[in-house]
Write a protein that holds these residues in place. Structure first.
Motif, PDB file in Angstrom:
ATOM      1  N   ARG A  57      -2.600   1.737   5.056  1.00  0.00           N
ATOM      2  CA  ARG A  57      -1.625   0.717   4.987  1.00  0.00           C
ATOM      3  C   ARG A  57      -0.427   1.346   4.647  1.00  0.00           C
ATOM      4  O   ARG A  57       0.805   0.896   5.118  1.00  0.00           O
ATOM      5  CB  ARG A  57      -2.121  -0.305   3.877  1.00  0.00           C
ATOM      6  N   THR A  58      -0.266   2.433   3.716  1.00  0.00           N
ATOM      7  CA  THR A  58       1.187   2.942   3.544  1.00  0.00           C
ATOM      8  C   THR A  58       2.027   3.437   4.698  1.00  0.00           C
ATOM      9  O   THR A  58       3.225   3.194   4.842  1.00  0.00           O
ATOM     10  CB  THR A  58       0.805   4.246   2.663  1.00  0.00           C
ATOM     11  N   HIS A  61       3.633   0.525   5.986  1.00  0.00           N
ATOM     12  CA  HIS A  61       4.725  -0.151   4.918  1.00  0.00           C
ATOM     13  C   HIS A  61       5.955   0.551   5.505  1.00  0.00           C
ATOM     14  O   HIS A  61       6.960  -0.127   5.715  1.00  0.00           O
ATOM     15  CB  HIS A  61       4.591   0.285   3.602  1.00  0.00           C
ATOM     16  N   ILE A 214      -8.705   1.065   0.272  1.00  0.00           N
ATOM     17  CA  ILE A 214      -8.504   1.336  -0.985  1.00  0.00           C
ATOM     18  C   ILE A 214      -9.284   0.511  -1.761  1.00  0.00           C
ATOM     19  O   ILE A 214     -10.247   1.077  -2.776  1.00  0.00           O
ATOM     20  CB  ILE A 214      -7.119   1.235  -1.429  1.00  0.00           C
ATOM     21  N   ASP A 234     -10.386 -11.465  -1.852  1.00  0.00           N
ATOM     22  CA  ASP A 234      -9.365 -11.202  -0.726  1.00  0.00           C
ATOM     23  C   ASP A 234      -9.257 -12.388   0.209  1.00  0.00           C
ATOM     24  O   ASP A 234      -9.955 -13.265   0.091  1.00  0.00           O
ATOM     25  CB  ASP A 234     -10.355  -9.943   0.150  1.00  0.00           C
ATOM     26  N   VAL A 281      -3.581  -4.272  -2.983  1.00  0.00           N
ATOM     27  CA  VAL A 281      -2.974  -5.167  -1.915  1.00  0.00           C
ATOM     28  C   VAL A 281      -1.398  -4.650  -1.895  1.00  0.00           C
ATOM     29  O   VAL A 281      -1.203  -4.164  -0.557  1.00  0.00           O
ATOM     30  CB  VAL A 281      -2.725  -6.564  -2.243  1.00  0.00           C
ATOM     31  N   VAL A 304      -2.751  -0.381  -7.829  1.00  0.00           N
ATOM     32  CA  VAL A 304      -2.788   0.852  -7.023  1.00  0.00           C
ATOM     33  C   VAL A 304      -2.110   0.541  -5.690  1.00  0.00           C
ATOM     34  O   VAL A 304      -1.526   1.576  -4.885  1.00  0.00           O
ATOM     35  CB  VAL A 304      -4.346   0.946  -6.465  1.00  0.00           C
ATOM     36  N   SER A 329      -1.745   3.844 -10.655  1.00  0.00           N
ATOM     37  CA  SER A 329      -2.505   4.825 -10.467  1.00  0.00           C
ATOM     38  C   SER A 329      -2.249   5.476  -8.852  1.00  0.00           C
ATOM     39  O   SER A 329      -2.154   4.874  -8.026  1.00  0.00           O
ATOM     40  CB  SER A 329      -3.949   4.422 -10.127  1.00  0.00           C
ATOM     41  N   PHE A 331      -2.808   8.338  -5.978  1.00  0.00           N
ATOM     42  CA  PHE A 331      -3.839   9.199  -5.468  1.00  0.00           C
ATOM     43  C   PHE A 331      -4.962   9.440  -6.557  1.00  0.00           C
ATOM     44  O   PHE A 331      -5.596  10.418  -6.744  1.00  0.00           O
ATOM     45  CB  PHE A 331      -3.455  10.631  -5.268  1.00  0.00           C
ATOM     46  N   ARG A 381     -10.761   1.422   7.981  1.00  0.00           N
ATOM     47  CA  ARG A 381     -10.234   2.436   8.222  1.00  0.00           C
ATOM     48  C   ARG A 381     -10.479   2.976   9.703  1.00  0.00           C
ATOM     49  O   ARG A 381     -11.781   2.803  10.233  1.00  0.00           O
ATOM     50  CB  ARG A 381     -10.866   3.805   7.463  1.00  0.00           C
TER      51      ARG A 381
HETATM   52  P1  PAD Z   1      -5.454  -2.681   3.775  1.00  0.00           P
HETATM   53  O1  PAD Z   1      -4.408  -3.615   4.455  1.00  0.00           O
HETATM   54  O2  PAD Z   1      -6.656  -2.060   4.465  1.00  0.00           O
HETATM   55  O3  PAD Z   1      -6.354  -3.724   2.620  1.00  0.00           O
HETATM   56  C1  PAD Z   1      -5.442  -4.815   1.892  1.00  0.00           C
HETATM   57  C2  PAD Z   1      -6.465  -5.809   1.818  1.00  0.00           C
HETATM   58  O4  PAD Z   1      -5.628  -6.812   1.008  1.00  0.00           O
HETATM   59  C3  PAD Z   1      -6.647  -6.684   3.015  1.00  0.00           C
HETATM   60  O5  PAD Z   1      -8.108  -6.715   3.130  1.00  0.00           O
HETATM   61  C4  PAD Z   1      -5.909  -8.163   3.017  1.00  0.00           C
HETATM   62  O6  PAD Z   1      -6.603  -9.074   3.436  1.00  0.00           O
HETATM   63  C5  PAD Z   1      -6.040  -8.114   1.454  1.00  0.00           C
HETATM   64  N1  PAD Z   1      -4.987  -9.083   0.851  1.00  0.00           N
HETATM   65  C6  PAD Z   1      -3.548  -9.407   1.573  1.00  0.00           C
HETATM   66  N2  PAD Z   1      -3.145 -10.183   0.716  1.00  0.00           N
HETATM   67  C7  PAD Z   1      -3.922 -10.526  -0.331  1.00  0.00           C
HETATM   68  C8  PAD Z   1      -3.919 -11.513  -1.325  1.00  0.00           C
HETATM   69  N3  PAD Z   1      -2.804 -12.072  -1.488  1.00  0.00           N
HETATM   70  N4  PAD Z   1      -4.675 -11.492  -2.245  1.00  0.00           N
HETATM   71  C9  PAD Z   1      -5.917 -10.989  -1.888  1.00  0.00           C
HETATM   72  N5  PAD Z   1      -6.261  -9.778  -0.849  1.00  0.00           N
HETATM   73  C10 PAD Z   1      -4.985  -9.830  -0.158  1.00  0.00           C
HETATM   74  O7  PAD Z   1      -4.804  -1.692   2.848  1.00  0.00           O
HETATM   75  P2  PAD Z   1      -5.313  -0.212   2.142  1.00  0.00           P
HETATM   76  O8  PAD Z   1      -6.714  -0.607   1.520  1.00  0.00           O
HETATM   77  O9  PAD Z   1      -5.181   0.793   3.124  1.00  0.00           O
HETATM   78  O10 PAD Z   1      -4.073  -0.289   0.937  1.00  0.00           O
HETATM   79  C11 PAD Z   1      -4.024  -1.042   0.117  1.00  0.00           C
HETATM   80  C12 PAD Z   1      -2.891  -1.039  -0.881  1.00  0.00           C
HETATM   81  O11 PAD Z   1      -2.961   0.345  -1.361  1.00  0.00           O
HETATM   82  C13 PAD Z   1      -1.510  -0.795   0.196  1.00  0.00           C
HETATM   83  O12 PAD Z   1      -0.224  -1.405  -0.593  1.00  0.00           O
HETATM   84  C14 PAD Z   1      -1.325   0.904   0.199  1.00  0.00           C
HETATM   85  O13 PAD Z   1       0.114   1.028   0.341  1.00  0.00           O
HETATM   86  C15 PAD Z   1      -1.724   1.048  -1.277  1.00  0.00           C
HETATM   87  C16 PAD Z   1      -1.847   2.492  -1.469  1.00  0.00           C
HETATM   88  N6  PAD Z   1      -1.922   3.011  -2.561  1.00  0.00           N
HETATM   89  C17 PAD Z   1      -2.099   4.332  -2.615  1.00  0.00           C
HETATM   90  C18 PAD Z   1      -1.738   5.110  -4.053  1.00  0.00           C
HETATM   91  O14 PAD Z   1      -1.760   6.358  -4.254  1.00  0.00           O
HETATM   92  N7  PAD Z   1      -1.519   4.272  -5.274  1.00  0.00           N
HETATM   93  C19 PAD Z   1      -2.541   5.236  -1.810  1.00  0.00           C
HETATM   94  C20 PAD Z   1      -2.813   4.688  -0.601  1.00  0.00           C
HETATM   95  C21 PAD Z   1      -2.386   3.195  -0.306  1.00  0.00           C
END
Ligand code: PAD
Ligand code: ZN
Ligand code: ZN
Length: 386
Positions: A57-58, A61, A214, A234, A281, A304, A329, A331, A381
């Protein structure tokens, strides 16, 4: 004669490579499959032939323009696995043929963060230094005569990429690359958020907001740590079957309740709140809800998800004053270079179900279809194969 042959071999490797890459020319436009030129690796750099890459998802973004500090045109992608094609001067840890994973959080091994056991936030991360260009401030990619920027130093949406040696890990040569790529972001990030950042305790109650790649990896981490309840949240109930397979004990959709989801979670835990919550999210409202659903005095909430760069949070300081902990957090807290090879070895020993995260596989050229199934909520994925 021998020496001359050696020199010839090195020269032969260090040519510009012409190959296919998915170029993001501007925000809001589909990616464009183009022929790009990939310059040879410079000193302390490694050139990699990608075998597989996931879509996170990043990456989306960035395409939506939610993240600041990204220069266009750019080659995105940060969840790849590949084979070293050539190395620049001074590289001693890698050689052509090594199987590797590019690291979106490097580990230089020398900065105060790398020397501290408390964090994986190396000073060479994009949070401190731009990873849109290589350390010498130039780019190795060119398309139609225009320099193209790197992303997180990984740029895995290209048949070949160049990365600094601090941002690549050598993995088990037997590892299947179409699964190993998920250790470059998704799996490591979620699993580590539970294990390393929150340090989930046996018997604890956990809530995971967002059940994408994630969040589901976080669910796996909570389960591995021995949580007694793992509540998945979710707005897309289609994610619940997989979440239960990975260890969620209950799944709830906030749209099914007339009241805020934090109140529902507090009721579900006898008025106490959960011991650990995770926001996976990238939305500031769910970040607040995750904090508010935590136990008075010792609940810990981990951010996250990546919120838009311009987002600001406002919340009652009483939530922290009364003993809750709020953490972030990146990675999964893993010190990347040393941990990724171990995670892959654990995967080879059947410790985690990474394959279960893969819902779609596409040839690389169909990358835009991969983004479509992510946006429509159908995929966990998607893996692109080169
Ligand atoms: P994804 O889009 O596959 O999963 C996000 C989930 O959140 C989906 O299933 C949505 O339906 C759900 N969602 C959306 N809105 C809501 C809500 N209001 N309430 C509950 N659920 C909701 O994304 P992903 O799993 O690939 O990534 C998730 C986030 O983590 C995203 O913001 C991404 O940028 C971030 C991320 N962070 C790191 C890190 O190092 N911290 C690394 C990689 C990704
Ligand atoms: Zn990612
Ligand atoms: Zn460092």
């Amino acid at each position: 004669m021998m020496a001359e042959q050696g020199v010839l071999q090195i020269d032969a490797a260090l040519q510009v490579i012409r190959c296919k890459a998915a170029v993001a020319w501007e925000i809001g436009k589909p990616l464009s499959i183009e022929e790009v030129e990939v310059a040879p690796p410079k000193t302390h750099e490694v050139r990699i032939k990608l075998v597989a890459t996931g879509i996170c998802r990043t990456d989306d973004h960035v395409l939506r323009g939610a993240l600041e500090g990204i220069d266009f045109p750019v080659i995105l992608g940060h969840e790849g696995a590949g084979i070293v094609e050539s190395v620049g001067e001074g590289v001693t840890d890698f050689k052509p043929g090594d199987k590797v994973i590019p690291l979106c959080i490097p580990q230089c091994g020398k900065c105060s963060s790398c020397l501290s056991p408390k964090t994986n936030c190396c000073f060479k991360t994009h949070l401190k230094e731009s990873q849109n260009v290589m350390p010498d401030k130039t780019t190795r990619f060119t398309c139609r005569g225009t320099p193209v920027y790197h992303f997180l130093w990984t740029s895995t949406f290209s048949e070949y990429t160049v990365v600094p040696e601090d941002a690549v890990a050598k993995i088990d040569p037997e590892a299947p690359m179409d699964k190993a790529c998920l250790f470059g972001c998704g799996f490591s990030t979620g699993y580590g958020a539970a294990i390393n950042t929150a340090k989930v305790e046996p018997g604890s109650r956990c809530a995971v907001f967002g059940l994408g790649g994630i969040g589901l990896s976080t669910v796996m981490g909570c389960k591995a740590a021995g949580a007694s309840r793992i509540i998945g949240i979710d707005i897309n109930s289609g994610k619940f079957t997989k979440a239960r397979e990975f260890g969620a004990t209950e799944c709830i959709n906030p749209q099914d309740y007339p009241k805020p989801i934090q109140e529902v979670l507090i009721e579900m835990t006898g008025g106490e709140g959960v011991d650990f919550s995770f926001e996976c999210v990238g939305n500031i409202d769910t970040m607040k809800a995750a904090l508010e659903s935590c136990h008075l005095g010792y609940g810990t909430s981990v951010i996250v998800g990546e919120a838009p760069s311009a987002a600001q949070l406002s919340f009652s300081p009483l939530l922290l004053f009364t003993g809750r902990t709020w953490k972030g957090s990146i990675f999964g807290g893993w010190k990347s270079k040393e941990s990724v090879p171990k995670l892959v070895s654990d995967y080879m020993a059947n410790k985690f179900d990474v394959a279960g995260l893969v819902t779609h596989t596409f040839p690389f050229e169909k990358i835009n279809e991969g983004f479509e199934v992510l946006r429509s909520g159908q995929s966990i994925r998607s893996i692109l194969m080169f």
